[in-house]
Design an enzyme around this catalytic site. Structure first.
Site, PDB file in Angstrom:
ATOM      1  N   ARG A 240       0.848  -1.195   0.000  1.00 42.79           N
ATOM      2  CA  ARG A 240       0.000   0.000   0.000  1.00 42.79           C
ATOM      3  C   ARG A 240       0.883   1.245   0.000  1.00 42.79           C
ATOM      4  NH1 ARG A 240      -3.743  -1.409   5.055  1.00 42.79           N
ATOM      5  NH2 ARG A 240      -1.771  -2.329   5.723  1.00 42.79           N
TER       6      ARG A 240
ATOM      7  N   LYS B  21       1.818   2.135   7.062  1.00 38.11           N
ATOM      8  CA  LYS B  21       2.227   1.351   8.232  1.00 38.11           C
ATOM      9  C   LYS B  21       3.028   2.209   9.200  1.00 38.11           C
ATOM     10  CE  LYS B  21       1.447  -2.519   8.666  1.00 38.11           C
ATOM     11  NZ  LYS B  21       0.195  -3.086   9.229  1.00 38.11           N
TER      12      LYS B  21
ATOM     13  N   TYR C 236      -0.884   4.868  10.301  1.00 41.70           N
ATOM     14  CA  TYR C 236      -1.202   3.933  11.393  1.00 41.70           C
ATOM     15  C   TYR C 236       0.029   3.834  12.288  1.00 41.70           C
ATOM     16  CZ  TYR C 236      -5.333   2.133   8.902  1.00 41.70           C
ATOM     17  OH  TYR C 236      -6.552   2.002   8.277  1.00 41.70           O
TER      18      TYR C 236
ATOM     19  N   HIS D 225      -0.309   2.178  16.034  1.00 42.71           N
ATOM     20  CA  HIS D 225      -0.474   1.034  16.961  1.00 42.71           C
ATOM     21  C   HIS D 225       0.660   1.006  17.990  1.00 42.71           C
ATOM     22  CE1 HIS D 225      -3.811  -0.549  14.645  1.00 42.71           C
ATOM     23  NE2 HIS D 225      -3.107  -0.403  13.545  1.00 42.71           N
TER      24      HIS D 225
ATOM     25  N   GLU E 152      -5.522   5.119  13.557  1.00 45.83           N
ATOM     26  CA  GLU E 152      -6.452   4.222  14.256  1.00 45.83           C
ATOM     27  C   GLU E 152      -7.132   4.864  15.463  1.00 45.83           C
ATOM     28  OE1 GLU E 152      -3.175   3.776  14.162  1.00 45.83           O
ATOM     29  OE2 GLU E 152      -2.407   3.401  16.177  1.00 45.83           O
TER      30      GLU E 152
ATOM     31  N   ASP F 228      -6.215 -10.277  14.556  1.00 46.39           N
ATOM     32  CA  ASP F 228      -5.334  -9.160  14.935  1.00 46.39           C
ATOM     33  C   ASP F 228      -5.567  -8.739  16.387  1.00 46.39           C
ATOM     34  OD1 ASP F 228      -7.848  -8.101  14.352  1.00 46.39           O
ATOM     35  OD2 ASP F 228      -7.024  -6.196  13.672  1.00 46.39           O
TER      36      ASP F 228
END
Ligand SMILES: NC(=O)c1ccc[n+]([C@@H]2O[C@H](COP(=O)([O-])OP(=O)(O)OC[C@H]3O[C@@H](n4cnc5c(N)ncnc54)[C@H](O)[C@@H]3O)[C@@H](O)[C@H]2O)c1
Length: 375
Positions: free
Chosen positions: A15, A75, A94, A96, A118, A270
């Site tokens: 991506r 990412k 993102y 995380h 997110e 996940d």
């Protein structure tokens, strides 16, 4: 603003932060965009497409990070990318962070303003930059399930849609949120016999309206799970309890009681997975078999359809991205509490409570509310 798009470097990540169409939007708003060479090549976006949309092409990631005021990615940044970030620069991707102490420390050290897709919110208590990936994963789950139901792929040899004179396959969707609704839509489209289980009665009412009675909605109990999983050809696990690991709804005995050659797709993998027998797999090696039941547990399903996923993600990230570029990151966040909720790290301060809750003790972090950090 000068907006930078590096090529993603995580293993098998195809991506890209901005599509050429999104670049064109930024350019139309008077911004300059620098894209690393070949950033979108794997999914059909060539350097020429980006140039035609108004971008300039950089030959290295170093050049993109050095020049850009805002970096747009997909990412979480890898350690060498984190080290290229600097104070005054905005990172929009993102992140995380809660399970990732290494990245958290590197982002703190960078001094950059780091906004996590997110944790951006919307007026309906939703997570608008996560939803497109759930839509993709939900739709893919049935596609994957249908594939592995074929005999040559380890399944029972069942066609989900059946044919005239032969009953369709049975699909059980556990969890009727974004993933579950999209799975049900695809299964229904194939002509399958679809049942959705959910613990939320208001949600079951909505689903009954959405599908006009064409899918069965059933309140999720141990008994219902036992009964419907034993009859199912395909089970899609799509539950989410926000902030928690997924509950194990199908145990070993349930799996053992399923039809030989049935397929289970654990989309919630996940979050740890909602079947006791689930373990995370990859697109390179997506399935394994337990008690004659084929398990598909790919933790990053949208990566498998990187072109569609990139376009779906861009549709959701673009309005916030434009606001960040048009107003400057600080003003854009002060003007929009939902975008402000996306701020995780700013000038060395951690501004997202769940990250401090997860890592505060081990890294010695304290929480600074986002508004206070921006002052
Ligand atoms: N593997 C992947 O690539 C991938 C991609 C996207 C999303 N996901 C995951 O898919 C899961 C679902 O995401 P979502 O966006 O649909 O969440 P969502 O919040 O929209 O939906 C979750 C649903 O689960 C229901 N639920 C909770 N407990 C239940 C129970 N015991 N029985 C039945 N239903 C129950 C909730 O009421 C809700 O309707 C999440 O774990 C998410 O992280 C995985």
């Amino acid at each position: 603003m000068l907006v930078g798009v590096p090529k993603e470097i995580k293993n098998h990540e195809y991506r890209v932060g901005l599509t050429p169409a999104a670049v064109k939007e930024f350019a139309a708003h008077g911004h300059n965009i620098v894209v690393e060479t070949q950033a979108g090549a794997a999914i059909g976006f060539s350097d020429e497409d980006y140039i035609a949309a108004g971008a300039t092409i950089a030959s290295t990631a170093q050049q993109v990070f050095a020049e850009a005021e805002m970096i747009v990615k997909v990412k979480e940044p890898q350690p060498n990318e984190c080290k290229m970030l600097r104070k005054g620069q905005t990172l929009y991707t993102y992140l995380h962070l809660a399970p990732d102490p290494v990245q958290t420390e590197l982002l703190i050290a960078s001094g950059a303003t780091c906004i996590a897709y997110e944790t951006v919110t919307d007026n309906r208590n939703g997570l608008p930059l996560l939803a497109p990936m759930s839509e993709v994963a939900g739709r893919m789950s049935v596609q994957a399930g249908a594939h592995y139901l074929e005999k040559a792929n380890g399944g029972s040899g069942t066609l989900l849609g059946g044919v005239p004179g032969v009953a369709p396959g049975k699909v059980l969707v556990i969890g009727g949120g974004v993933v579950g609704t999209n799975a049900a839509k695809m299964a229904l489209g194939l002509g399958a016999d679809v049942t959705i289980l959910d613990r939320s009665l208001p949600r079951l009412r909505q689903l009954d309206d959405i599908f006009n009675g064409q899918v069965k909605t059933v309140f999720s109990t141990v008994d219902a799970i036992e009964q419907y999983s034993a009859e199912a050809d395909l089970v899609v696990g799509a539950v989410l309890i926000p902030g928690a690991t997924a509950p194990k709804l199908l145990n070993k005995a349930h799996i053992k009681a399923m039809k030989p050659g049935a397929v289970v797709v654990d989309v919630a993998i996940d979050q740890g997975g909602c079947f006791e027998t689930s373990k995370a797999t990859t697109h390179q090696d997506p399935v394994y078999v337990v008690d004659d039941v084929v398990h598909y547990c790919v933790a990053n399903m949208p990566g498998g359809v990187a072109r569609t996923s990139t376009m779906a993600l861009n549709n959701a990230t673009l309005p916030f991205g434009l606001a960040l570029a048009n107003k400057g990151a600080k003003q854009a966040m002060l003007d929009d509490k939902h975008l402000l909720n996306g701020l995780n790290v700013h000038e060395g301060k951690v501004t997202y409570k769940a990250v401090v809750d997860a890592l505060g003790e081990s890294l010695g972090l304290t929480y600074t509310p986002a508004e206070e950090a921006l002052k």
